[in-house]
Design an enzyme around this catalytic site. Structure first.
Site, PDB file in Angstrom:
ATOM      1  CG  HIS A 147      -0.493   0.328   2.479  1.00 20.51           C
ATOM      2  ND1 HIS A 147       0.167  -0.574   3.259  1.00 20.51           N
ATOM      3  CD2 HIS A 147      -0.509   1.479   3.182  1.00 20.51           C
ATOM      4  CE1 HIS A 147       0.532   0.016   4.373  1.00 20.51           C
ATOM      5  NE2 HIS A 147       0.142   1.266   4.372  1.00 20.51           N
ATOM      6  CG  HIS A 150       5.547  -0.992   3.479  1.00 17.17           C
ATOM      7  ND1 HIS A 150       4.663  -1.446   2.545  1.00 17.17           N
ATOM      8  CD2 HIS A 150       4.948  -1.196   4.675  1.00 17.17           C
ATOM      9  CE1 HIS A 150       3.581  -1.907   3.145  1.00 17.17           C
ATOM     10  NE2 HIS A 150       3.729  -1.773   4.443  1.00 17.17           N
TER      11      HIS A 150
END
Ligand code: BG6
Length: 466
Positions: free
Chosen positions: A165, A227
């Protein structure tokens, strides 16, 4: 706008669905971005009526970015449906679908991914499906390969959307625009001009009741493997031939291939103990719910890595992430090289602070460039000053939530912001030496910047973000 598509959320009663996915879908509805026709079908183990599911969703969307609106809710709730499943048996799903194509979001523990996709296939639901897989994609290179093989038995790579995300955050997407849209920076984006790079993902939160998930996962697998290595690849990759998804994903992979596997001697692992955050007493990790009292799981990692390619050879790159740190912030710091001080001989200037470029990913979405200026007065004295670009001030809009953007892209079938299987594997192989021989766990009180050893990692420099 997409004409018709169903959205199926498997694991619809879980944390991720309630906190991120359902609010993001509501926000998309409010902006008129959901398909003209199509249902949102929640699937989970919990027996529940569609009515009760709507009640749960009504609660969840109170956490949406956009305010509650009766009209939006009326059209949104008309889409909602629910199907309980037992084992991994999704046989009931078909009769709840209304359209020929669908986005199936697997918001379940990873162990369920394989059985669920096989079940979808056995019910003839492969065709017309795109599947979104939540991280973690495996827990090391071997399990990532096995998971990929399971997915590829049923789906073609073009149907698979591996979500990270962070790639949906505006400021992360801006990295490429900033680098390749501004010639002044790209010219100095290399070992000739850059001394070192620091990337910090700091959070004040602890494990937020997710002890059962976090145990045995830890910061390395939860944040660094995905990430941080994703941000790093955007930050350091070569210019892609175009903004086309595969061109960008090829360059990211090439970059990860050039990252030297991280040496355990260049890694500090930490775990928080009892301490104070924002004036409040908080428990240590081992006292959190569903965490073993002698847990060896790390909640903090700092590491130094090296990119063995023409552009970056010899430039140290420092990554640091942790929970229960003093601030919540994701920042990239590009520290440029020193200039020779000889020019200033005979002045009051004995030390010069090098130029610094700071990309603040969150929460203050901004870019700052610091340089030296002469202090007004008769003597030659210098002081660092800052030029600052602030997203909200410049564009007067609040950026969309990452999941809004990513759900929309997946519905439209655009892979640019999703991670390809080969990159996932490559990211694991960068960290594999540390997974095989983790360095000893150090402890840090909640509310501090991690174990003292992480300072030694960057010495004689210090971490920029404090
Ligand atoms: C998730 C991790 O992927 O990212 C969490 O599992 C972490 O542990 C979260 O807290 C951070 O995301 P964000 O968008 O809140 O910065």
């Amino acid at each position: 706008m997409i004409e018709s598509q169903d959205i199926v959320i498997v694991g619809a009663t879980g944390n991720l669905a309630r906190r991120r996915l359902l609010p993001a879908l509501y926000d998309l509805e409010a902006q008129g971005h959901l398909p003209k026709r199509g249902r949102i079908v929640g699937a989970a183990r919990r027996p529940m009526s569609a009515e009760a599911f709507r009640g749960m969703v009504a609660e969840a969307v109170k956490g949406a970015r956009l305010p509650w609106d009766e009209k939006v809710w009326a059209s949104f709730s008309r889409r909602l449906d629910y199907v309980p499943f037992t084992g991994e048996d999704l046989s009931g799903l078909r009769e709840h679908l209304s359209e020929a194509s669908r986005l199936v979001y697997l918001a379940t523990p990873p162990a369920a991914f394989g059985p669920i996709v096989r079940d979808l296939a056995s019910h003839g639901l492969t065709e017309g499906s795109r599947v979104v897989i939540e991280k973690p994609f495996g827990r090391d290179i071997v399990s990532a390969r096995a998971l990929d093989a399971e997915l590829r038995e049923v789906f073609d790579e073009s149907q698979i959307f591996r979500i990270d995300h962070f790639l949906g955050k505006e400021t992360v997407q801006n990295i490429l625009v900033f680098r390749f849209g501004n010639s002044v920076f790209e010219r100095v984006w290399n070992r000739d001009a850059i001394d070192h790079i620091e990337l910090t993902v700091a959070e004040t939160v602890g494990v937020e009741g997710r002890g059962d998930f976090y145990e045995g996962v830890g910061a390395l697998r939860d944040v660094v493997q995905n990430h941080m290595l994703q941000i790093l690849s955007l930050l350091t990759m070569e210019p892609p031939a175009s903004f086309h998804a595969e061109n960008i994903r090829d360059e990211k992979l090439k970059l990860l291939r050039a990252v030297r596997p991280v040496s355990p001697g260049e890694v500090v692992r930490g775990q928080y103990t009892r301490g104070r955050i924002e004036g409040r007493e908080v428990p240590g990790y081992r006292d959190e719910e569903n965490v073993a009292p002698d847990s060896e799981t790390e909640t903090f990692v700092a590491l130094r890595l090296w990119i063995d390619n023409w552009r970056w050879a010899g430039v140290p790159i420092y990554l640091r992430t942790g929970k229960r740190l003093p601030r919540t912030a994701t920042e990239i710091e590009i520290a440029f090289r020193d200039v020779p001080t000889s020019y200033f001989a005979g002045t009051f200037v004995h030390q010069l602070q090098p130029n610094q470029l700071t990309l603040c990913i969150q929460p203050s979405e901004s870019i700052q460039f610091s340089f030296l200026a002469k202090k007004p007065g008769p003597e030659i004295e210098v002081e660092p000053v800052t030029m600052r670009f602030d997203y909200e001030a410049a564009f007067s809009v609040e950026p969309a939530e990452a999941y809004e953007r990513l759900l929309l892209e997946a519905m439209e079938g655009d892979h640019t912001l999703f991670v390809r299987g080969d990159s996932v594997e490559q990211a694991w192989s960068v960290l594999q030496p540390v997974l095989d021989a983790p360095p000893p766990l150090r402890f840090y009180p909640a509310g501090t910047w991690g174990p003292a050893e992480s300072q030694a990692l960057v010495a004689p420099k210090t971490w920029h973000l404090t």
